[in-house]
Design a protein around this motif. Structure first.
Motif, PDB file in Angstrom:
ATOM      1  N   CYS A  97    -102.517  32.845  32.056  1.00 16.33           N
ATOM      2  CA  CYS A  97    -102.122  33.244  30.566  1.00 16.33           C
ATOM      3  C   CYS A  97    -103.039  33.982  29.867  1.00 16.33           C
ATOM      4  CB  CYS A  97    -101.325  32.020  30.001  1.00 16.33           C
ATOM      5  SG  CYS A  97    -102.789  31.055  29.228  1.00 16.33           S
ATOM      6  N   SER A 104    -104.358  27.909  33.302  1.00 10.55           N
ATOM      7  CA  SER A 104    -103.711  27.698  31.756  1.00 10.55           C
ATOM      8  C   SER A 104    -104.326  27.523  30.713  1.00 10.55           C
ATOM      9  CB  SER A 104    -102.309  26.850  32.008  1.00 10.55           C
ATOM     10  OG  SER A 104    -101.532  27.030  30.531  1.00 10.55           O
ATOM     11  N   GLY A 105    -104.260  28.289  29.636  1.00 10.02           N
ATOM     12  CA  GLY A 105    -105.084  28.041  28.519  1.00 10.02           C
ATOM     13  C   GLY A 105    -104.825  26.896  27.574  1.00 10.02           C
ATOM     14  N   CYS A 106    -103.525  26.216  28.005  1.00 10.23           N
ATOM     15  CA  CYS A 106    -103.527  24.857  27.384  1.00 10.23           C
ATOM     16  C   CYS A 106    -102.153  24.319  28.145  1.00 10.23           C
ATOM     17  CB  CYS A 106    -102.895  25.163  25.909  1.00 10.23           C
ATOM     18  SG  CYS A 106    -101.298  25.690  25.645  1.00 10.23           S
ATOM     19  N   GLY A 128     -98.341  26.116  29.389  1.00 15.43           N
ATOM     20  CA  GLY A 128     -98.199  26.778  30.898  1.00 15.43           C
ATOM     21  C   GLY A 128     -97.402  27.811  30.786  1.00 15.43           C
ATOM     22  N   CYS A 129     -97.212  28.729  29.846  1.00 21.72           N
ATOM     23  CA  CYS A 129     -96.470  30.095  29.579  1.00 21.72           C
ATOM     24  C   CYS A 129     -96.509  30.814  30.767  1.00 21.72           C
ATOM     25  CB  CYS A 129     -97.086  31.080  28.445  1.00 21.72           C
ATOM     26  SG  CYS A 129     -97.044  30.153  26.883  1.00 21.72           S
ATOM     27  N   ALA A 135    -104.959  28.876  22.860  1.00 13.75           N
ATOM     28  CA  ALA A 135    -105.738  28.590  23.872  1.00 13.75           C
ATOM     29  C   ALA A 135    -106.951  27.831  23.655  1.00 13.75           C
ATOM     30  CB  ALA A 135    -106.193  30.032  24.462  1.00 13.75           C
ATOM     31  N   CYS A 139    -104.695  34.258  22.531  1.00 13.34           N
ATOM     32  CA  CYS A 139    -103.715  33.348  22.192  1.00 13.34           C
ATOM     33  C   CYS A 139    -104.310  32.235  21.151  1.00 13.34           C
ATOM     34  CB  CYS A 139    -103.057  32.789  23.354  1.00 13.34           C
ATOM     35  SG  CYS A 139    -101.991  31.453  22.974  1.00 13.34           S
TER      36      CYS A 139
HETATM   37  S1  SF4 Z   1    -100.133  28.626  27.956  1.00 19.37           S
HETATM   38 FE1  SF4 Z   1    -101.092  28.079  26.176  1.00 19.37          FE
HETATM   39  S2  SF4 Z   1    -102.883  29.133  25.932  1.00 19.37           S
HETATM   40 FE2  SF4 Z   1    -101.806  30.273  27.602  1.00 19.37          FE
HETATM   41  S3  SF4 Z   1    -100.651  31.864  26.406  1.00 19.37           S
HETATM   42 FE3  SF4 Z   1     -99.194  30.036  26.452  1.00 19.37          FE
HETATM   43  S4  SF4 Z   1     -99.820  28.945  24.578  1.00 19.37           S
HETATM   44 FE4  SF4 Z   1    -101.310  30.533  24.788  1.00 19.37          FE
END
Ligand code: SF4
Length: 387
Positions: A297, A330-332, A335-336, A306, A303
């Motif tokens: 992501c 994934s940054g958080c 899991g976008c 993140a 983001c």
């Molecule tokens: S998964 Fe989390 S860090 Fe990644 S784009 Fe989505 S909200 Fe942002």
């Protein structure tokens, strides 16, 4: 769920008229009519992205084009630039309703093209219909379905005995014709609301179907066909993948000189009629490129949610992955970039701190925690060891 704070769930997707704030400015998402950009439209969007944003463009999993880093005080000027290109709906509600994904290999006036055109007009006109923010339609009427792995609530696709309308989550659908399909799709959307599919304005069709099954008239069998897109030539043109679904605006402008462009849900663009494309920043033209095995992501700093950067790590780990193994960074925990399970997932839980999850989603129970990016780079075998 990992130990980090739960990510914020918005329950809606950004549009052109309803942008979303991100870490690098506004995200403005364009729903190109029938998923196609003419040369003029593509060149216009590229210029607007450079003028009013940070010059980066994303492709979403619903085949929309997303301009990033738009400054708030430039938003109105951007919309004024998009309007004459035919890329802005009459209002934000019409834009939200017209959430249609169509199989990108359509030909002029085939079933996919004709039904998507009719449904687009019907949804624009259906002012009384208020569907959940992410509720969408997939029109997939080629010889065999190619969109069954893409999220949608109502599907029109080809079954063994002809066109069917299918509620997502059901294995059977209702036989329809090219002429009746759009009206039947709207009727199924109203059935979803009448059956309580969207309490408090949120809900997805597959959850309703799991609770009460499809309507009694939906007895026609569906075809179940997995489909995996790869870069290369197709009868409709050349599929070009984008690294992490993102490209500089200049790449879009250059691609537009090779043909009209269809946006696909596979983080790829289909360049109509093109045979050979030059190497361009962000483009992946080789079907064996290891970057096709990784998904990441936006991550930090782009983001707001993140917890760590994602893409440099994913790019570095890609060549280390065993062939065929997919990695999601994934940054958080939201899991976008990959809402479903992945063989290997790294979920950021802090600044330069990742949890490793196998065969799960970014929010699932980790196997190993507290991994730094440098440790993963030094010991990539951790990703698959013992699996
Ligand atoms: S998964 Fe989390 S860090 Fe990644 S784009 Fe989505 S909200 Fe942002």
């Amino acid at each position: 769920m990992s130990g980090s704070a739960a990510p914020k769930v918005y329950g809606w997707c950004p549009g052109a008229l309803r942008p979303m704030m991100s870490g690098d400015g506004l995200v403005v998402r364009i729903r190109a009519p029938l998923g196609r950009l003419s040369t003029t439209q593509a060149e216009g969007v590229a210029e607007l992205a450079q003028t009013f944003g940070n010059g980066l463009l994303d492709i979403s999993a619903r085949a929309n084009l997303q301009l990033r880093g738009i400054r708030e005080d430039s938003f109105e000027d951007l919309i004024a630039g998009l309007r004459p290109l035919g890329l802005v709906d009459i209002d934000a509600a019409a834009e939200a309703r017209r959430n249609i994904l169509l199989a990108p290999f359509w030909q002029e006036d085939d079933d996919t093209h004709a039904i998507a055109s009719a449904l687009s007009a019907a949804l624009t006109a259906a002012t009384g219909l208020t569907l959940p923010g992410k509720f969408g339609f997939a029109i997939d009427c080629g010889a065999a379905p190619v969109l069954q792995d893409c999220a949608a609530d109502i599907r029109i696709e080809r079954g063994p005995a002809g066109l069917i309308l299918r509620a997502d989550g059901a294995t059977t659908g209702k036989a329809v014709t090219r002429e009746s399909a759009a009206a039947e799709a709207l009727a199924l959307a109203r059935w979803f609301l009448d059956q309580g599919g969207a309490p408090e304005g949120r809900g997805r069709m597959h959850r309703l179907i799991a609770r009460r099954g499809p309507p009694p008239s939906h007895g026609a069998l569906a075809l179940q066909r997995p489909f995996a897109a790869t870069p290369g030539h197709t009868p409709a043109g050349t599929l070009a993948a984008l690294e992490f679904g993102q490209m500089p605006a200049a790449t879009l402008a250059e691609l537009a000189t090779h043909g009209e462009i269809r946006v696909t849900p596979w983080r790829m663009l289909l360049i109509e009629g093109a045979r050979d494309l030059p190497p361009l920043p962000g483009l992946i033209l080789d079907a064996t490129d290891p970057r096709l095995q990784v998904t990441a992501c936006t991550g930090a700093p782009g983001c707001l949610q993140a917890l760590s950067a994602t893409r440099d790590l994913a790019r570095d780990l890609a060549p280390q992955l065993p062939e065929g193994t997919r990695l999601h960074v994934s940054g958080c925990a939201k899991g976008c970039a990959c809402p479903g399970p992945s063989p290997v997932t790294l979920t950021a839980t802090g600044a330069d701190e990742f949890s490793l999850i196998r065969n799960g989603t970014a929010a699932d129970q980790p196997l190993i925690t507290n991994l730094s990016a440098d440790r993963l780079r030094a010991a990539p075998e951790l990703l698959t060891e013992g699996s």
